[in-house]
Design a protein around this motif. Sequence first.
Motif, PDB file in Angstrom:
ATOM      1  N   LEU A  64      45.037  52.175 -19.386  1.00 30.50           N
ATOM      2  CA  LEU A  64      43.943  52.254 -20.347  1.00 30.50           C
ATOM      3  C   LEU A  64      42.616  52.315 -19.595  1.00 30.50           C
ATOM      4  CD1 LEU A  64      42.859  52.081 -23.279  1.00 30.50           C
ATOM      5  CD2 LEU A  64      42.973  49.579 -23.053  1.00 30.50           C
ATOM      6  N   TYR A  65      41.759  53.246 -19.992  1.00 29.67           N
ATOM      7  CA  TYR A  65      40.453  53.435 -19.362  1.00 29.67           C
ATOM      8  C   TYR A  65      39.370  53.425 -20.439  1.00 29.67           C
ATOM      9  CZ  TYR A  65      43.142  55.007 -15.318  1.00 29.67           C
ATOM     10  OH  TYR A  65      44.032  55.080 -14.268  1.00 29.67           O
ATOM     11  N   GLU A  66      38.150  53.103 -20.022  1.00 33.92           N
ATOM     12  CA  GLU A  66      37.031  53.107 -20.965  1.00 33.92           C
ATOM     13  C   GLU A  66      36.708  54.539 -21.394  1.00 33.92           C
ATOM     14  OE1 GLU A  66      33.654  51.082 -19.316  1.00 33.92           O
ATOM     15  OE2 GLU A  66      34.377  49.153 -20.040  1.00 33.92           O
ATOM     16  N   PRO A  67      36.249  54.700 -22.687  1.00 34.63           N
ATOM     17  CA  PRO A  67      36.077  53.605 -23.655  1.00 34.63           C
ATOM     18  C   PRO A  67      37.389  53.204 -24.337  1.00 34.63           C
ATOM     19  CG  PRO A  67      35.332  55.652 -24.616  1.00 34.63           C
ATOM     20  CD  PRO A  67      35.711  55.977 -23.199  1.00 34.63           C
ATOM     21  N   ASP A  68      38.293  54.172 -24.543  1.00 31.53           N
ATOM     22  CA  ASP A  68      39.581  53.820 -25.149  1.00 31.53           C
ATOM     23  C   ASP A  68      40.603  54.933 -24.898  1.00 31.53           C
ATOM     24  OD1 ASP A  68      38.444  55.695 -26.790  1.00 31.53           O
ATOM     25  OD2 ASP A  68      38.863  54.657 -28.660  1.00 31.53           O
ATOM     26  N   GLU A  69      40.663  55.436 -23.675  1.00 30.22           N
ATOM     27  CA  GLU A  69      41.583  56.520 -23.348  1.00 30.22           C
ATOM     28  C   GLU A  69      42.871  55.957 -22.762  1.00 30.22           C
ATOM     29  OE1 GLU A  69      41.905  60.731 -20.889  1.00 30.22           O
ATOM     30  OE2 GLU A  69      40.140  59.481 -20.659  1.00 30.22           O
ATOM     31  N   LEU A  70      43.976  56.293 -23.393  1.00 33.04           N
ATOM     32  CA  LEU A  70      45.284  55.823 -22.953  1.00 33.04           C
ATOM     33  C   LEU A  70      46.053  56.985 -22.333  1.00 33.04           C
ATOM     34  CD1 LEU A  70      47.325  53.456 -22.949  1.00 33.04           C
ATOM     35  CD2 LEU A  70      48.163  54.310 -25.143  1.00 33.04           C
ATOM     36  N   VAL A  71      46.540  56.788 -21.098  1.00 30.73           N
ATOM     37  CA  VAL A  71      47.351  57.791 -20.415  1.00 30.73           C
ATOM     38  C   VAL A  71      48.674  57.153 -20.025  1.00 30.73           C
ATOM     39  CG1 VAL A  71      45.326  59.023 -19.546  1.00 30.73           C
ATOM     40  CG2 VAL A  71      46.368  57.241 -18.145  1.00 30.73           C
ATOM     41  N   ALA A  72      49.686  57.973 -19.777  1.00 30.88           N
ATOM     42  CA  ALA A  72      51.014  57.451 -19.480  1.00 30.88           C
ATOM     43  C   ALA A  72      51.711  58.351 -18.475  1.00 30.88           C
ATOM     44  CB  ALA A  72      51.848  57.346 -20.756  1.00 30.88           C
ATOM     45  N   VAL A  73      52.707  57.791 -17.803  1.00 29.89           N
ATOM     46  CA  VAL A  73      53.565  58.530 -16.889  1.00 29.89           C
ATOM     47  C   VAL A  73      54.991  58.041 -17.097  1.00 29.89           C
ATOM     48  CG1 VAL A  73      53.293  56.890 -14.968  1.00 29.89           C
ATOM     49  CG2 VAL A  73      53.858  59.279 -14.493  1.00 29.89           C
ATOM     50  N   GLU A  74      55.949  58.956 -16.999  1.00 33.22           N
ATOM     51  CA  GLU A  74      57.351  58.577 -17.162  1.00 33.22           C
ATOM     52  C   GLU A  74      57.818  57.722 -15.979  1.00 33.22           C
ATOM     53  OE1 GLU A  74      59.102  59.062 -19.744  1.00 33.22           O
ATOM     54  OE2 GLU A  74      58.142  60.710 -20.843  1.00 33.22           O
ATOM     55  N   LEU A  75      58.599  56.678 -16.272  1.00 36.01           N
ATOM     56  CA  LEU A  75      59.194  55.871 -15.209  1.00 36.01           C
ATOM     57  C   LEU A  75      60.317  56.650 -14.530  1.00 36.01           C
ATOM     58  CD1 LEU A  75      59.496  52.421 -17.014  1.00 36.01           C
ATOM     59  CD2 LEU A  75      57.777  53.071 -15.322  1.00 36.01           C
ATOM     60  N   ARG A  76      60.452  56.487 -13.235  1.00 37.55           N
ATOM     61  CA  ARG A  76      61.558  57.078 -12.473  1.00 37.55           C
ATOM     62  C   ARG A  76      62.355  55.958 -11.832  1.00 37.55           C
ATOM     63  NH1 ARG A  76      59.869  62.494  -9.092  1.00 37.55           N
ATOM     64  NH2 ARG A  76      59.195  63.781 -10.861  1.00 37.55           N
ATOM     65  N   ASP A  77      63.536  55.728 -12.365  1.00 37.63           N
ATOM     66  CA  ASP A  77      64.374  54.631 -11.867  1.00 37.63           C
ATOM     67  C   ASP A  77      63.608  53.316 -11.866  1.00 37.63           C
ATOM     68  OD1 ASP A  77      66.550  56.353 -11.387  1.00 37.63           O
ATOM     69  OD2 ASP A  77      65.738  56.907  -9.426  1.00 37.63           O
ATOM     70  N   GLY A  78      62.849  53.099 -12.931  1.00 43.52           N
ATOM     71  CA  GLY A  78      62.109  51.851 -13.077  1.00 43.52           C
ATOM     72  C   GLY A  78      60.877  51.738 -12.220  1.00 43.52           C
ATOM     73  N   THR A  79      60.371  52.868 -11.704  1.00 45.67           N
ATOM     74  CA  THR A  79      59.178  52.821 -10.857  1.00 45.67           C
ATOM     75  C   THR A  79      58.113  53.779 -11.389  1.00 45.67           C
ATOM     76  OG1 THR A  79      59.864  54.586  -9.336  1.00 45.67           O
ATOM     77  CG2 THR A  79      60.617  52.348  -8.849  1.00 45.67           C
ATOM     78  N   TYR A  80      56.894  53.548 -10.951  1.00 41.50           N
ATOM     79  CA  TYR A  80      55.756  54.408 -11.285  1.00 41.50           C
ATOM     80  C   TYR A  80      54.764  54.306 -10.127  1.00 41.50           C
ATOM     81  CZ  TYR A  80      53.650  49.916 -12.417  1.00 41.50           C
ATOM     82  OH  TYR A  80      53.190  48.628 -12.330  1.00 41.50           O
TER      83      TYR A  80
END
Length: 455
Positions: free
Chosen positions: A29-45
């Motif tokens: 989460l980044y200001e002001p309210d931007e949510l980004v995501a990445v897929e986990l690979r074998d439980g890692t990121y």
Amino acid sequence: MKLLTEEAWTVHQGRFIALWTDATRAYALYEPDELVAVELRDGTYPALPYPGANWFQRLAKDLNGHNATGFAETRTAVEHFREPDGRAAWPEFRHPNLEGIHQVAVGPIHAGIIEPGHFRFSTVGERVLKLEARLGYAHKGTLGLMRGKSARQAARFAARISGDATVAHAIAFARAAETALGIQVPERAHYLRAVMAEMERLANHTSDIGAIAGDAGFVFLDSRFSLMREYVCAAAQAAFGHRLMMDLVVPGGFAGDIAKDGAEAIEDALDALERELPSLKRVFEDYASLQDRVVGTGLIPPALAASYNAGGYVGRASGQNRDARLAPGYPPYAAFGLSVPVSHEGDVAARIKIRLEEIPESIRLIRNMLASLPGGPVAVAPEAASGMALGVAESFRGPVWHWLNIHNGQIQDAFVADASTLHWPLLEYAATTAILADFPLINKSINGSYSGVDL
């Protein structure tokens, strides 16, 4: 929400706020309210390069077993006493490898009625060379308790994340649930929520200022500010039926309404606080012995506060001017305007100053909101819908964020980011700018929530 590639995940222009994981993704989460995501690979990121991400990445490993690749930190966040194979373990505290170092242990059980937290000081004489804070001793399992419940049922857990910020956390949780479920909250509920949030700010600011003065030997100030807090809490009881105003903010609006004579009780408390505040403020400014204890003590440089994106009085005392009531903003503050005080000294005195300047602003807001309180209903019933959303509220410490993933009316996953998460590392630094005897003043001036980071 943006789903990023691993390469894009570690590069962002916004200020970092929080990180968490669920079964398949890592979120930032980044200001002001931007949510980004990445897929986990074998439980890692991929690990994020921001100082504030440290604790969040440790927590993701403790709670979900997810590892940040490239993250060298091995300390736990809340699972302190077990190795991955289940064996009991006691993690070592780190201290400078220098001759003459003495370690001073404080906690985790304290003499006062406060939550558990262990502070390990490495000192030479009175000078503090290093402080390591270990939190998470209660490990309440709040996020797990929320899962599988409706938003209305889980609201009780949100209200108890940090008892001194119960209104702020309840608002942030409710806003997340309302956005996820597509609920339009009645305008009267927005006003009542904001009145309570500003009263919560007053109660905590007066309590904090008095406690800092008490630790500096000014018991008179502690007593008078404690009385001011009592006026606010008694007014809250009269107006809303609870001294801390707990469980009144619910997804969909407000539980109940302000009492018939509630506005009058609040106004009486504000009048009493307004009458006494100028003389109490002069004591802080005029007594050289008190100024000697707080000026230049517990320094947090503006550059360091900016790197951790510190909020609330901690950030504002060190040159940061952000306030979630303004950005991203939420009702009804846009209708009343908001003055956010800022200082650049970054010491205990500056953190007191910010609190003292926020008190009159909260008094103004409460009066204006009560004078223009809309009529109509105070709540609507949530539907069994689905959605994922964020909610934010500005607590007296700074912004608190809630993230909810709801499916058919039940919470599938949740996360909470209290403002204290980014303040505890700053306490560790501030302690090294002073002597050991000044730590109580520094600690109270920052006043991180032990419970707020113990999920």
